[in-house]
Scaffold this active site. Structure first.
Site, PDB file in Angstrom:
ATOM      1  N   LYS A 170       0.814  -1.464  -0.267  1.00 32.80           N
ATOM      2  CA  LYS A 170      -0.094   0.015   0.018  1.00 32.80           C
ATOM      3  C   LYS A 170       0.672   1.086   0.068  1.00 32.80           C
ATOM      4  O   LYS A 170       0.652   2.179  -0.642  1.00 32.80           O
ATOM      5  CB  LYS A 170      -1.054  -0.044   1.101  1.00 32.80           C
ATOM      6  CG  LYS A 170      -1.968   1.011   1.158  1.00 32.80           C
ATOM      7  CD  LYS A 170      -2.575   1.282   2.577  1.00 32.80           C
ATOM      8  CE  LYS A 170      -3.505  -0.134   2.923  1.00 32.80           C
ATOM      9  NZ  LYS A 170      -4.705  -0.311   2.024  1.00 32.80           N
ATOM     10  N   ARG A 198      -3.517   2.881   8.401  1.00 33.00           N
ATOM     11  CA  ARG A 198      -3.908   1.572   7.791  1.00 33.00           C
ATOM     12  C   ARG A 198      -2.952   0.578   7.914  1.00 33.00           C
ATOM     13  O   ARG A 198      -1.570   1.139   7.660  1.00 33.00           O
ATOM     14  CB  ARG A 198      -4.726   1.667   6.336  1.00 33.00           C
ATOM     15  CG  ARG A 198      -6.015   2.324   6.187  1.00 33.00           C
ATOM     16  CD  ARG A 198      -6.282   2.652   4.615  1.00 33.00           C
ATOM     17  NE  ARG A 198      -7.646   3.019   4.700  1.00 33.00           N
ATOM     18  CZ  ARG A 198      -7.904   4.081   4.128  1.00 33.00           C
ATOM     19  NH1 ARG A 198      -6.831   4.834   4.121  1.00 33.00           N
ATOM     20  NH2 ARG A 198      -9.200   4.667   4.052  1.00 33.00           N
ATOM     21  N   GLY A 224      -8.456  -7.299   4.680  1.00 35.67           N
ATOM     22  CA  GLY A 224      -9.307  -7.525   5.557  1.00 35.67           C
ATOM     23  C   GLY A 224      -8.731  -8.388   6.845  1.00 35.67           C
ATOM     24  O   GLY A 224      -9.337  -8.539   7.806  1.00 35.67           O
ATOM     25  N   MET A 260      -5.857  -7.230   8.828  1.00 36.44           N
ATOM     26  CA  MET A 260      -5.400  -6.494   9.715  1.00 36.44           C
ATOM     27  C   MET A 260      -6.201  -5.211  10.184  1.00 36.44           C
ATOM     28  O   MET A 260      -7.444  -5.233   9.219  1.00 36.44           O
ATOM     29  CB  MET A 260      -4.007  -5.961   9.581  1.00 36.44           C
ATOM     30  CG  MET A 260      -3.109  -7.279   9.712  1.00 36.44           C
ATOM     31  SD  MET A 260      -1.359  -6.709   8.998  1.00 36.44           S
ATOM     32  CE  MET A 260      -1.530  -6.605   7.118  1.00 36.44           C
ATOM     33  N   ARG A 278      -3.621  -1.536  -6.018  1.00 38.76           N
ATOM     34  CA  ARG A 278      -2.883  -2.629  -5.789  1.00 38.76           C
ATOM     35  C   ARG A 278      -3.076  -3.702  -6.845  1.00 38.76           C
ATOM     36  O   ARG A 278      -4.104  -3.448  -7.511  1.00 38.76           O
ATOM     37  CB  ARG A 278      -3.004  -3.525  -4.685  1.00 38.76           C
ATOM     38  CG  ARG A 278      -4.369  -3.813  -4.305  1.00 38.76           C
ATOM     39  CD  ARG A 278      -4.673  -4.125  -2.693  1.00 38.76           C
ATOM     40  NE  ARG A 278      -6.038  -4.611  -2.625  1.00 38.76           N
ATOM     41  CZ  ARG A 278      -6.560  -4.712  -1.359  1.00 38.76           C
ATOM     42  NH1 ARG A 278      -5.884  -4.751  -0.245  1.00 38.76           N
ATOM     43  NH2 ARG A 278      -7.796  -5.069  -1.198  1.00 38.76           N
ATOM     44  N   HIS A 303      -2.671 -41.457   0.421  1.00 38.14           N
ATOM     45  CA  HIS A 303      -2.678 -42.243  -0.751  1.00 38.14           C
ATOM     46  C   HIS A 303      -4.065 -41.826  -1.684  1.00 38.14           C
ATOM     47  O   HIS A 303      -3.741 -41.722  -2.800  1.00 38.14           O
ATOM     48  CB  HIS A 303      -3.167 -43.601  -0.073  1.00 38.14           C
ATOM     49  CG  HIS A 303      -3.455 -44.643  -1.567  1.00 38.14           C
ATOM     50  ND1 HIS A 303      -4.375 -44.911  -1.822  1.00 38.14           N
ATOM     51  CD2 HIS A 303      -2.422 -45.419  -2.205  1.00 38.14           C
ATOM     52  CE1 HIS A 303      -4.469 -45.850  -2.864  1.00 38.14           C
ATOM     53  NE2 HIS A 303      -3.133 -46.022  -3.155  1.00 38.14           N
ATOM     54  N   SER A 311      16.624 -40.622  -9.894  1.00 42.34           N
ATOM     55  CA  SER A 311      15.369 -39.863  -9.792  1.00 42.34           C
ATOM     56  C   SER A 311      15.020 -39.803  -8.360  1.00 42.34           C
ATOM     57  O   SER A 311      14.756 -40.617  -7.519  1.00 42.34           O
ATOM     58  CB  SER A 311      14.194 -40.959 -10.388  1.00 42.34           C
ATOM     59  OG  SER A 311      12.920 -40.189 -10.330  1.00 42.34           O
ATOM     60  N   CYS A 371      10.644 -37.731  -9.197  1.00 40.49           N
ATOM     61  CA  CYS A 371       9.177 -38.412  -9.582  1.00 40.49           C
ATOM     62  C   CYS A 371       8.264 -38.515  -8.145  1.00 40.49           C
ATOM     63  O   CYS A 371       7.278 -38.902  -8.344  1.00 40.49           O
ATOM     64  CB  CYS A 371       9.533 -39.975  -9.837  1.00 40.49           C
ATOM     65  SG  CYS A 371      10.327 -40.851  -8.668  1.00 40.49           S
ATOM     66  N   TYR A 388      14.668 -33.112 -15.316  1.00 40.60           N
ATOM     67  CA  TYR A 388      13.346 -33.158 -15.203  1.00 40.60           C
ATOM     68  C   TYR A 388      12.345 -33.303 -14.207  1.00 40.60           C
ATOM     69  O   TYR A 388      13.136 -33.712 -13.148  1.00 40.60           O
ATOM     70  CB  TYR A 388      12.702 -34.331 -16.493  1.00 40.60           C
ATOM     71  CG  TYR A 388      12.972 -35.625 -15.886  1.00 40.60           C
ATOM     72  CD1 TYR A 388      12.120 -36.201 -14.871  1.00 40.60           C
ATOM     73  CD2 TYR A 388      13.981 -36.324 -16.093  1.00 40.60           C
ATOM     74  CE1 TYR A 388      12.251 -37.504 -14.469  1.00 40.60           C
ATOM     75  CE2 TYR A 388      14.325 -37.653 -15.835  1.00 40.60           C
ATOM     76  CZ  TYR A 388      13.303 -38.147 -14.708  1.00 40.60           C
ATOM     77  OH  TYR A 388      13.679 -39.162 -14.149  1.00 40.60           O
TER      78      TYR A 388
END
Length: 930
Positions: free
Chosen positions: A53, A124, A133, A135, A376, A494, A818, A885, A905
């Site tokens: 701000k 503020r 909202g 604070m 903002r 899982h 991996s 992986c 990767y």
């Protein structure tokens, strides 16, 4: 600022604005940055110091927008405040005084004045990242019993002056003095006082704007009495006491409960702190030529280029936000205040051109004059973010690289998820909530057992699999189900892992569900639902609904996976395709998929994956009659019987691998050999064990004995992975033959096959040596039998700490690493992902951990082991291929960390491939700008 005091004044005398004796010093840190009249100490790049701000207020001032003057107390003061027992730097007061003097000069008013127009202030918060909202805010600060009379005289508007004073006492009393609801109270005490007064005088509710000056005076008296009654202290009259108290309250609100929860959800570090912004008040509540509003420069819900927001005539900004009155669409300001509306449109264009992003603004019109109170970057949905970015490239506001960065990777799944019909959702009832583990919407008939779920799905029913928790044995039911709902487990359980891999909708950990397998019911809030009853779940928000709600695939899924022409013609689909093309241009880190079937592989390739990073071969054993052959192998008492059972499994696996190689279109596939402990393949219930005994023609006691024999107190650390292959090398031989024969057959059929065989759970080089030796022996035999050369490699999964620490030794044998970060996280932290949900929430709130380590890589601990393994592996084998992986491969922060480590990767479930591709591209673009 440490204490709030109220000095008693002699009767008849007006209190002066008392200032402490401290004087401003040119030496020492700068804690206060001023702005106003076209000049500002700070600018828009200083968000870390001034908060979002404060930085943007300074920037708007610099570009000559109509911003009321003010100053920002930096985030460094917040850090000092908490590091020093909630006290302040000695030089702060003098710097604040200088900031107030600057405002007084620009506004032509005096703080605490009892003659002429008094300077009133808005106080503020302003965190580095927007926390709307969360604070506290105080408006109209500086009023007291004398200055309110000066305000009446200066404005000739008695109702307005007393309205401001009433508002100030209410906000200050709540935020600073702690006048809030007591235990057992349902209503805010100030609102209750207003309500009581309205009913006394008007015999019912009237709008606040209808209250007279006399009414507001009466409310001021009652509010002051309420403050004295609740706190034992009189309301402070001295403006400097008020300012110190307000600033302290804003800093204090950085650690309130809602701010903590918000920071935990959005990964905002507590050490960032908040700034405090002190700004000269302008007034939207002076009458019908004034008003306040909040607006977005474009629609944040759908991305349409339209001015979008709300305003209220004769109101302060808090009225718009709080919903005290029903606001009007901002477009209607054109009729109510045409001149101000025209000016606001110019500001809208200026802001977008300057900030090059969609802005969320707050404005006030005071007697026909427009003032900008805030700007903002606007919060937005994934759909809006996509449209904003594509449109702004077309408008030449931003580059395509910036467009890629503007789409939050962690929100992209919103675009892919199936959706509920919006009108139907409005009619539905939420009966429970859980963790949003698999985004999207699903509806179906409840089934509590995988087999019954499969049978129902085969009959054409839409199925919802509901379990206390899932296991690998539930896989067929999970495949058959539209969605998965569990009472236990977290976002890395899982159920969640498999759901994401399969693109299934999933809600986990809905603790209010009482599931009774015997009665085949789930009970919640006193109502029971049996098998065949409909429930619906929204895996994007974690909601569970009663009944059936219609769903449909998103345009992107329908276009990519189903080839739907109508979906492919939509703007959303075309925009998504364009975004992914840009990602392909930018990325250095490849994205593969975790896939166990040809169908999952085809989906991932359609999403842009360039291979498979993990095929879990054990998942192939659960389909059809395969589980019986697998169980026969486990129950075998000698090598010959085991090999006979494995011979039954070989053609199944070979066919699966052939289908996967065909679907891959020449891309490589990393195939992990059998990993889970064998007991997971055996039935646990007496009923299921009897069924298996009949099917295999063995005594049920033999099955019971084997289940007991294989039982492990900690399966994660037990008899699994390469340990199975070393004890039972025939398992490794069968799997190697299945992979390599499939590769040979695929090659002969004209499909390029590049299998990368991965040995799991290696911690000792000798473990890998023994397994690799078997693979090479089988490869030599298959190549001779098939009369073809197979392009294969053998590597390992780094998933236990010893494997990472001895990576230089292991790399002599391994052609690739991996990282199995699911188990590497568990073994490094000594935590099980299946029950960590019971305490991780408390850990995150206490900031022991900022993120769930099973959802996002613990970069300090687990990440350090990865770094060690990479460095040591490259010492031995400089060209070693490196990937990941674990399920972390679809987490944007983890993907960016993998880019930083220099991996080749990442691999993730098919439906997370677009997320990983976007995160990988963002990492590359950010890296190129350093």
């Amino acid at each position: 600022m440490a204490k709030k005091t109220t000095a008693k004044k002699p009767a008849g005398k007006k209190p002066a604005a008392k200032k402490p004796a401290a004087k401003a010093s040119a030496k020492g840190p700068k804690y206060v940055y001023t702005w106003g009249a076209g000049k500002a100490d700070g600018n828009g790049s200083m968000k870390n110091l001034l908060g979002g701000k404060g930085a943007n207020l300074a920037e708007m001032t610099r570009i000559n927008l109509p911003v009321p003057p003010g100053f920002t107390i930096t985030t460094e003061v917040c850090t000092y405040y908490y590091d020093n027992k909630r006290t302040y730097p000695a030089s702060l007061q003098a710097q604040m005084e200088a900031g107030v003097v600057n405002m007084e000069k620009i506004m032509g008013t005096k703080f605490g004045a009892t003659n002429g127009m008094p300077l009133l202030l808005a106080v503020r918060s302003g965190a580095r990242d927007s926390m709307p909202g969360m604070m506290d805010t105080i408006l109209n600060l500086g009023l007291n019993d004398q200055s309110v009379l000066a305000l009446v005289e200066a404005t000739k508007n008695e109702r307005f002056a007393w309205d401001c004073y009433r508002r100030f006492i209410q906000m200050f009393g709540d935020v600073v003095m702690g006048v809030q609801k007591r235990e057992g109270e349902d209503h805010d005490p100030f609102e209750h006082t207003i309500h009581t007064f309205k009913h006394e005088k008007y015999h019912g509710d009237v709008e606040d704007s209808k209250l007279t000056a006399a009414d507001q005076q009466e409310l001021v008296k009652r509010f002051k009495a309420l403050v004295k009654d609740r706190t034992g202290k009189a309301f402070p009259n001295n403006p400097w006491d008020q300012l110190r108290g307000a600033a302290g309250a804003v800093f204090g609100s950085w650690m309130n409960d809602r701010a903590k929860v918000y920071r935990a959800k959005y990964n905002i570090p507590s050490e960032w702190g908040t700034a405090v912004n002190v700004q000269a008040m302008v007034f939207g509540n002076t009458g019908d030529t004034s008003g306040s509003g909040v607006a977005f420069t474009r629609n944040p819900a759908n991305g349409v280029n339209e001015f979008y927001g709300e305003f209220l005539i004769n109101a302060q900004g808090e009225d718009v936000v709080a919903g005290v009155r029903t606001p009007e669409p901002v477009l209607k300001l054109k009729d109510a205040m045409p001149k101000s509306y025209a000016e606001l449109l110019k500001v809208r264009a200026t802001l977008e051109k300057h900030f090059k992003d969609v802005q969320d603004i707050e404005f006030t019109v005071q007697e026909g004059k427009l003032f900008m109170l805030q700007t903002r970057n606007g919060k937005r949905t994934a759909a809006a973010a996509l449209k904003f970015s594509i449109d702004m490239v077309k408008e030449k506001l931003i580059s395509w690289e910036t467009a890629v960065m503007r789409n939050p990777a962690d929100q992209l799944e919103q675009l892919l998820a199936p959706i509920f019909d919006l009108n139907e959702v409005k009619k539905a009832t939420v009966i429970a909530t859980g963790l949003p583990a698999g985004p999207g919407a699903a509806t179906g008939k409840v089934y509590f057992n995988a087999d019954r779920a499969v049978q129902a799905a085969e009959k054409g029913e839409k199925v919802l699999l509901v379990r206390v928790e899932t296991s690998p044995e539930d896989l067929r039911g999970m495949i058959a189900a539209e969605g998965i709902l569990t009472a236990r487990g977290g976002v890395s359980s899982h159920a969640a892992l498999v759901a994401r891999q399969m693109g299934k909708v999933c809600v986990c950990g809905a603790a209010s569900l009482e599931i009774n397998y015997d009665k085949k019911t789930v009970t919640v809030a006193g109502k029971s639902y049996g098998e065949g009853d409909y429930l619906s779940i929204d895996g994007t928000i974690g909601a569970v609904y009663a009944g059936q709600i219609a769903t449909a695939p998103s345009e992107i899924i329908a276009g990519l996976l189903n080839g739907d022409k109508a979906s492919q013609a939509t703007e959303k689909f075309k925009s998504y395709v364009q975004l992914m093309k840009w990602c392909a241009q930018a990325t250095k880190l490849s994205v593969r998929t975790n896939a166990d079937t040809p169908e999952q592989t085809r989906q991932a390739i359609a999403f842009g994956a360039v291979g498979i990073g993990l095929t879990r071969t054990e998942h192939m054993f659960f389909e059809g009659d395969r589980i019986d052959a697998m169980r026969e192998m486990i129950l075998a008492g000698n090598l010959a019987d085991r090999e006979a059972a494995l011979a039954k499994l070989l053609p199944y696996q070979r066919d699966d691998f052939f289908g996967i190689f065909k679907a891959l279109k020449g891309f490589p596939a990393t195939i992990r050999f059998l990993d889970p402990p064998l007991h997971e393949f055996l039935p646990n219930s007496k009923e299921a064990q009897l069924d298996l005994a009949k099917k295999l023609g063995v005594a049920v006691e033999k099955i019971e004995h084997r289940v007991h024999e294989l039982h492990e107190f900690n399966p994660m650390l037990g008899f699994r992975g390469c340990r199975l292959g070393i004890k039972f090398p025939e398992i490794t031989r069968m799997q190697a033959r299945a992979v390599l024969e499939a590769a040979a057959d695929a090659t002969k059929a004209g499909f390029k096959a590049k299998p990368e065989i991965m040995i799991p759970l290696v911690g000792f080089k000798k473990e890998l040596d023994l397994q690799v030796e078997i693979v090479h022996e089988v490869a030599a035999a298959v190549q001779k039998e098939k009369k073809t050369k197979i392009n294969y490699s053998v590597g390992t999964m780094i998933e236990i700490p010893r494997g990472a620490l001895t990576a230089d030794e292991i790399a002599h044998t391994a052609e690739f690493f991996s990282f199995g970060t699911n188990d590497l996280t568990q073994t490094t932290l000594g935590m099980s992902r299946d029950d960590s949900g019971s305490f991780l929430g408390a850990y995150q709130e206490s900031e022991i951990m900022k993120k769930n380590p099973f959802a996002s890589i613990d970069q300090t601990g687990v990440g350090q082991l990865m770094q060690i393994a990479i460095e040591k592996g490259r010492q031995t084998r400089p060209d070693i291929k490196l990937g990941i992986c674990g399920e972390h491969g679809g987490d944007p922060d983890s993907v960016k960390f993998c880019h930083k480590l220099g991996l080749s990767y990442v691999s993730c479930s098919p439906y997370r491939v677009p997320v990983a591709r976007l995160a990988a591209a963002q990492a590359a673009i950010a890296d190129s700008k350093k």
